[in-house]
Design an enzyme around this catalytic site. Structure first.
Site, PDB file in Angstrom:
ATOM      1  N   ARG A 121       0.759  -1.360  -0.101  1.00 44.59           N
ATOM      2  CA  ARG A 121      -0.066  -0.076  -0.108  1.00 44.59           C
ATOM      3  C   ARG A 121       0.759   1.146   0.113  1.00 44.59           C
ATOM      4  NH1 ARG A 121      -3.603  -3.011   3.605  1.00 44.59           N
ATOM      5  NH2 ARG A 121      -5.025  -3.859   2.402  1.00 44.59           N
ATOM      6  N   LYS A 143       4.337  12.041 -11.104  1.00 41.57           N
ATOM      7  CA  LYS A 143       3.160  11.202 -11.987  1.00 41.57           C
ATOM      8  C   LYS A 143       3.997   9.838 -12.275  1.00 41.57           C
ATOM      9  CE  LYS A 143       0.596  14.623 -14.771  1.00 41.57           C
ATOM     10  NZ  LYS A 143       0.371  15.616 -15.833  1.00 41.57           N
ATOM     11  N   GLU A 185      11.866  18.729 -23.920  1.00 41.05           N
ATOM     12  CA  GLU A 185      11.385  19.386 -22.759  1.00 41.05           C
ATOM     13  C   GLU A 185      11.726  20.457 -22.090  1.00 41.05           C
ATOM     14  OE1 GLU A 185       8.426  17.776 -22.056  1.00 41.05           O
ATOM     15  OE2 GLU A 185       8.450  15.491 -22.507  1.00 41.05           O
ATOM     16  N   LYS A 227       9.563  23.417 -13.015  1.00 42.19           N
ATOM     17  CA  LYS A 227       8.476  22.139 -12.848  1.00 42.19           C
ATOM     18  C   LYS A 227       8.296  22.307 -11.343  1.00 42.19           C
ATOM     19  CE  LYS A 227       6.935  17.803 -13.700  1.00 42.19           C
ATOM     20  NZ  LYS A 227       6.956  16.601 -14.577  1.00 42.19           N
ATOM     21  N   GLU A 237      -2.970  18.543 -11.134  1.00 40.65           N
ATOM     22  CA  GLU A 237      -3.470  18.829 -12.424  1.00 40.65           C
ATOM     23  C   GLU A 237      -4.849  19.075 -12.411  1.00 40.65           C
ATOM     24  OE1 GLU A 237      -1.370  16.863 -15.590  1.00 40.65           O
ATOM     25  OE2 GLU A 237      -3.002  17.245 -16.942  1.00 40.65           O
ATOM     26  N   ARG A 242      -0.732  22.927 -13.891  1.00 38.87           N
ATOM     27  CA  ARG A 242       0.041  21.789 -14.407  1.00 38.87           C
ATOM     28  C   ARG A 242      -0.419  21.165 -15.699  1.00 38.87           C
ATOM     29  NH1 ARG A 242       2.256  16.625 -10.666  1.00 38.87           N
ATOM     30  NH2 ARG A 242       3.523  16.112 -12.487  1.00 38.87           N
ATOM     31  N   ASN A 246       1.819  20.003 -20.492  1.00 43.34           N
ATOM     32  CA  ASN A 246       1.455  19.336 -21.430  1.00 43.34           C
ATOM     33  C   ASN A 246       1.346  20.067 -23.056  1.00 43.34           C
ATOM     34  OD1 ASN A 246       0.773  17.240 -20.051  1.00 43.34           O
ATOM     35  ND2 ASN A 246      -1.416  18.095 -19.530  1.00 43.34           N
ATOM     36  N   HIS A 249       1.869  18.100 -26.336  1.00 42.63           N
ATOM     37  CA  HIS A 249       1.402  16.842 -26.013  1.00 42.63           C
ATOM     38  C   HIS A 249       0.145  16.160 -26.763  1.00 42.63           C
ATOM     39  CE1 HIS A 249       4.615  17.263 -23.123  1.00 42.63           C
ATOM     40  NE2 HIS A 249       4.426  16.004 -22.661  1.00 42.63           N
ATOM     41  N   HIS A 253       0.765  13.233 -29.050  1.00 44.97           N
ATOM     42  CA  HIS A 253       0.171  12.039 -28.842  1.00 44.97           C
ATOM     43  C   HIS A 253      -0.340  11.475 -29.959  1.00 44.97           C
ATOM     44  CE1 HIS A 253      -2.116   9.295 -26.062  1.00 44.97           C
ATOM     45  NE2 HIS A 253      -3.181   9.446 -26.963  1.00 44.97           N
ATOM     46  N   HIS A 267       9.133   9.925 -27.448  1.00 46.06           N
ATOM     47  CA  HIS A 267       8.276  10.809 -26.753  1.00 46.06           C
ATOM     48  C   HIS A 267       8.865  12.212 -27.011  1.00 46.06           C
ATOM     49  CE1 HIS A 267       5.284  12.170 -23.964  1.00 46.06           C
ATOM     50  NE2 HIS A 267       6.291  12.969 -23.160  1.00 46.06           N
TER      51      HIS A 267
HETATM   52  P1  NAD Z   1      13.855   5.932 -21.402  1.00 50.62           P
HETATM   53  O1  NAD Z   1      13.597   5.522 -20.015  1.00 50.62           O
HETATM   54  O2  NAD Z   1      13.173   4.750 -22.392  1.00 50.62           O
HETATM   55  O3  NAD Z   1      15.274   6.004 -21.854  1.00 50.62           O
HETATM   56  C1  NAD Z   1      15.718   6.130 -23.182  1.00 50.62           C
HETATM   57  C2  NAD Z   1      16.658   5.275 -23.371  1.00 50.62           C
HETATM   58  O4  NAD Z   1      17.901   5.677 -22.945  1.00 50.62           O
HETATM   59  C3  NAD Z   1      16.429   3.696 -22.932  1.00 50.62           C
HETATM   60  O5  NAD Z   1      16.919   2.567 -23.885  1.00 50.62           O
HETATM   61  C4  NAD Z   1      17.382   3.627 -21.676  1.00 50.62           C
HETATM   62  O6  NAD Z   1      17.936   2.406 -21.174  1.00 50.62           O
HETATM   63  C5  NAD Z   1      18.633   4.523 -22.181  1.00 50.62           C
HETATM   64  N1  NAD Z   1      19.244   5.328 -21.297  1.00 50.62           N
HETATM   65  C6  NAD Z   1      18.857   5.823 -19.995  1.00 50.62           C
HETATM   66  N2  NAD Z   1      19.777   6.588 -19.620  1.00 50.62           N
HETATM   67  C7  NAD Z   1      20.829   6.293 -19.886  1.00 50.62           C
HETATM   68  C8  NAD Z   1      22.199   6.891 -19.904  1.00 50.62           C
HETATM   69  N3  NAD Z   1      22.594   7.630 -19.140  1.00 50.62           N
HETATM   70  N4  NAD Z   1      23.406   6.009 -20.750  1.00 50.62           N
HETATM   71  C9  NAD Z   1      22.915   5.323 -21.592  1.00 50.62           C
HETATM   72  N5  NAD Z   1      21.734   4.806 -21.786  1.00 50.62           N
HETATM   73  C10 NAD Z   1      20.738   5.501 -21.202  1.00 50.62           C
HETATM   74  O7  NAD Z   1      13.108   7.265 -22.008  1.00 50.62           O
HETATM   75  P2  NAD Z   1      12.869   8.669 -21.341  1.00 50.62           P
HETATM   76  O8  NAD Z   1      12.945   9.541 -22.746  1.00 50.62           O
HETATM   77  O9  NAD Z   1      13.916   8.932 -20.352  1.00 50.62           O
HETATM   78  O10 NAD Z   1      11.514   8.626 -20.826  1.00 50.62           O
HETATM   79  C11 NAD Z   1      10.341   8.522 -21.496  1.00 50.62           C
HETATM   80  C12 NAD Z   1       9.252   8.123 -20.717  1.00 50.62           C
HETATM   81  O11 NAD Z   1       9.149   9.064 -19.762  1.00 50.62           O
HETATM   82  C13 NAD Z   1       7.970   7.770 -21.320  1.00 50.62           C
HETATM   83  O12 NAD Z   1       7.417   6.497 -21.033  1.00 50.62           O
HETATM   84  C14 NAD Z   1       7.131   9.004 -20.889  1.00 50.62           C
HETATM   85  O13 NAD Z   1       5.548   8.920 -20.981  1.00 50.62           O
HETATM   86  C15 NAD Z   1       7.733   9.276 -19.911  1.00 50.62           C
HETATM   87  N6  NAD Z   1       7.302  10.639 -19.119  1.00 50.62           N
HETATM   88  C16 NAD Z   1       6.784  10.644 -17.767  1.00 50.62           C
HETATM   89  C17 NAD Z   1       6.584  12.092 -17.107  1.00 50.62           C
HETATM   90  C18 NAD Z   1       6.217  12.114 -15.834  1.00 50.62           C
HETATM   91  O14 NAD Z   1       5.931  13.341 -15.625  1.00 50.62           O
HETATM   92  N7  NAD Z   1       6.298  10.951 -14.964  1.00 50.62           N
HETATM   93  C19 NAD Z   1       6.981  13.225 -18.053  1.00 50.62           C
HETATM   94  C20 NAD Z   1       7.659  12.937 -19.384  1.00 50.62           C
HETATM   95  C21 NAD Z   1       7.678  11.715 -19.625  1.00 50.62           C
HETATM   96  N1  GLY Z   2       5.092  15.824 -17.577  1.00 48.01           N
HETATM   97  C1  GLY Z   2       4.014  16.600 -17.555  1.00 48.01           C
HETATM   98  C2  GLY Z   2       3.535  16.613 -16.023  1.00 48.01           C
HETATM   99  O1  GLY Z   2       4.547  16.182 -15.014  1.00 48.01           O
HETATM  100  O2  GLY Z   2       2.576  17.177 -15.546  1.00 48.01           O
END
Ligand code: NAD
Ligand code: GLY
Length: 376
Positions: A121, A143, A185, A227, A237, A242, A246, A249, A253, A267
């Site tokens: 939990r 998030k 971003e 942020k 949000e 917040r 987006n 996005h 999307h 992304h």
């Molecule tokens: P990711 O986590 O897939 O990383 C991209 C690639 O880089 C992967 O292959 C990973 O293994 C590699 N990698 C990561 N760090 C590395 C490093 N230092 N050296 C070598 N390789 C490395 O992608 P991302 O772009 O970081 O994240 C995308 C995700 O984030 C999506 O699922 C998206 O929905 C999510 N997201 C979430 C929020 C939020 O607020 N929670 C905001 C934006 C995006």
């Molecule tokens: N990346 C969008 C948010 O955190 O709200």
């Protein structure tokens, strides 16, 4: 070290930005190892690059640790991997008072955060983001999510980390395409409400992407400050503040959906094209100067990012793309809020956008492809 606080009453936490911080993780995050031990969750790419640095630092500090290594990629944000992870955490005796360490990009951060929100939990987690995207956006704000058959990030929770440790030197091993995607971003914060920061990006983006340490740290600090302020103002949000995050996005999307949420379009690349589209749509609606839309597109292109659907290799018509938008989780009572702009740094939430006009605009972009679009 630069420290930024996220002020959320009893869920407040610090974001520490420390070049080389991973090698000092014992001193910097050791206090979160409640029973003198950490379970670290990471992916295979990081196991080969950054995990040994973290493990060595914890060894030096006498902090016990165990690692769960998951496959890389968006597919990891799935029910199947979530089950594997939660089983792994339970087998390792994780308790509510423990803090799991998420070492990775947004995929690992989102998955580990969601697992932490449901194991027993709810336990704690520390974010150690290793992509530019995760360092400037996803590691901050709580998030967390996995993807569902019906769409991306549809199963999740708001669950804040207890701490975020950002070491910009982890970006040294990040592939260039991933760095550029994360840069979208960074640019976003300038476009939302900080025209001076957008101008800073125009002047310093190339150095940042070439690995300049000062430019990286400045970009990360300015992004997380922006942020943190937005999250503190509107954690869940609900007020519209917040939602500004987006920007790009909704268009993005649709492009991601059309490319199957795959490596064909990352992304951040979708967000870049989406922001350029949001600005051009705003200009087409008479809301925003066309020169601002052109400046946004030019800067994104100069960073190697797509600034149109065509540049994102998406050829679908407007109706198809709008149909993807209708599956967006931001749909409200059959209407889809859009982030539009009155200019650079003047983004606002528009709730009355006519989707038929969006479809016509996207069809117009297809027609203009190869003619004026290249100059916008
Ligand atoms: P990711 O986590 O897939 O990383 C991209 C690639 O880089 C992967 O292959 C990973 O293994 C590699 N990698 C990561 N760090 C590395 C490093 N230092 N050296 C070598 N390789 C490395 O992608 P991302 O772009 O970081 O994240 C995308 C995700 O984030 C999506 O699922 C998206 O929905 C999510 N997201 C979430 C929020 C939020 O607020 N929670 C905001 C934006 C995006
Ligand atoms: N990346 C969008 C948010 O955190 O709200």
């Amino acid at each position: 070290m630069t420290s930024v606080s996220v002020s959320l009453a009893d869920r407040s936490y610090d974001i520490n930005i420390v070049a080389g911080g991973l090698d000092r993780a014992d001193a910097l995050i050791g206090r979160f190892a409640r029973r003198g031990r950490f379970v670290i969750v990471t992916d295979e790419n990081l196991a080969a690059t950054q995990l040994p640095r973290l493990q060595a630092a914890l060894d030096r500090g006498g902090i016990a640790h165990d690692a769960i290594v998951l496959p890389p990629g968006e597919g990891t944000k799935s029910w199947a991997v979530l089950e594997r992870l939660t089983d792994g955490l339970l087998e390792r005796g994780v308790e509510r008072s423990d803090n799991v360490v998420a070492l990775g990009g947004g995929v690992i951060g989102d998955l580990v955060g969601f697992a932490a929100s449901i194991v027993k939990r709810g336990c704690g987690f520390v974010q150690v983001p290793t992509t530019l995207l995760a360092q400037v956006d996803s590691s901050v704000g709580g998030k967390t999510a996995i993807n569902a058959r019906a769409g991306k990030n549809l199963i999740g929770a708001f669950h804040q980390p207890v701490h975020v440790l950002i070491d910009p030197t982890t970006l040294d091993t990040l592939p260039a395409r991933e760095a550029a995607a994360g840069y979208a971003e960074v640019v976003k914060y300038g476009l939302i409400d900080d025209p001076d920061f957008f101008a800073w990006c125009e002047a310093n983006g190339p150095a940042l992407l070439a690995g300049d340490a000062e430019a990286r740290t400045t970009a990360i600090e300015r992004s997380v400050r922006a942020k943190a302020a937005i999250v503190a103002a509107d954690e869940r949000e609900t007020t519209g503040t917040r939602a500004l995050l987006n920007l790009g996005h909704t268009f993005g999307h649709a492009l991601e959906a059309e490319t199957g949420f795959s490596d064909r379009l990352l992304h951040g690349e979708a967000v870049a094209a989406g922001m350029a589209l949001a600005f051009r749509f705003s200009a087409a609606q008479g809301l925003c100067p066309a020169e601002d839309a052109a400046r946004v597109a030019a800067h994104l292109r100069s960073a190697g990012l797509p600034a149109s659907a065509a540049e994102a290799h998406v050829t679908a018509d407007g109706e198809t793309l709008v149909a993807h938008m209708m599956h967006d989780k931001k749909m409200e009572g059959g209407r889809l809020p859009f982030l539009l702009a009155r200019g650079i740094g003047r983004t606002f939430l528009a709730k009355d956008v006519d989707l038929a006009e969006v479809a016509a605009f996207l069809d117009g972009e297809r027609v203009r492809r190869g003619s004026t679009l290249g100059h916008l």
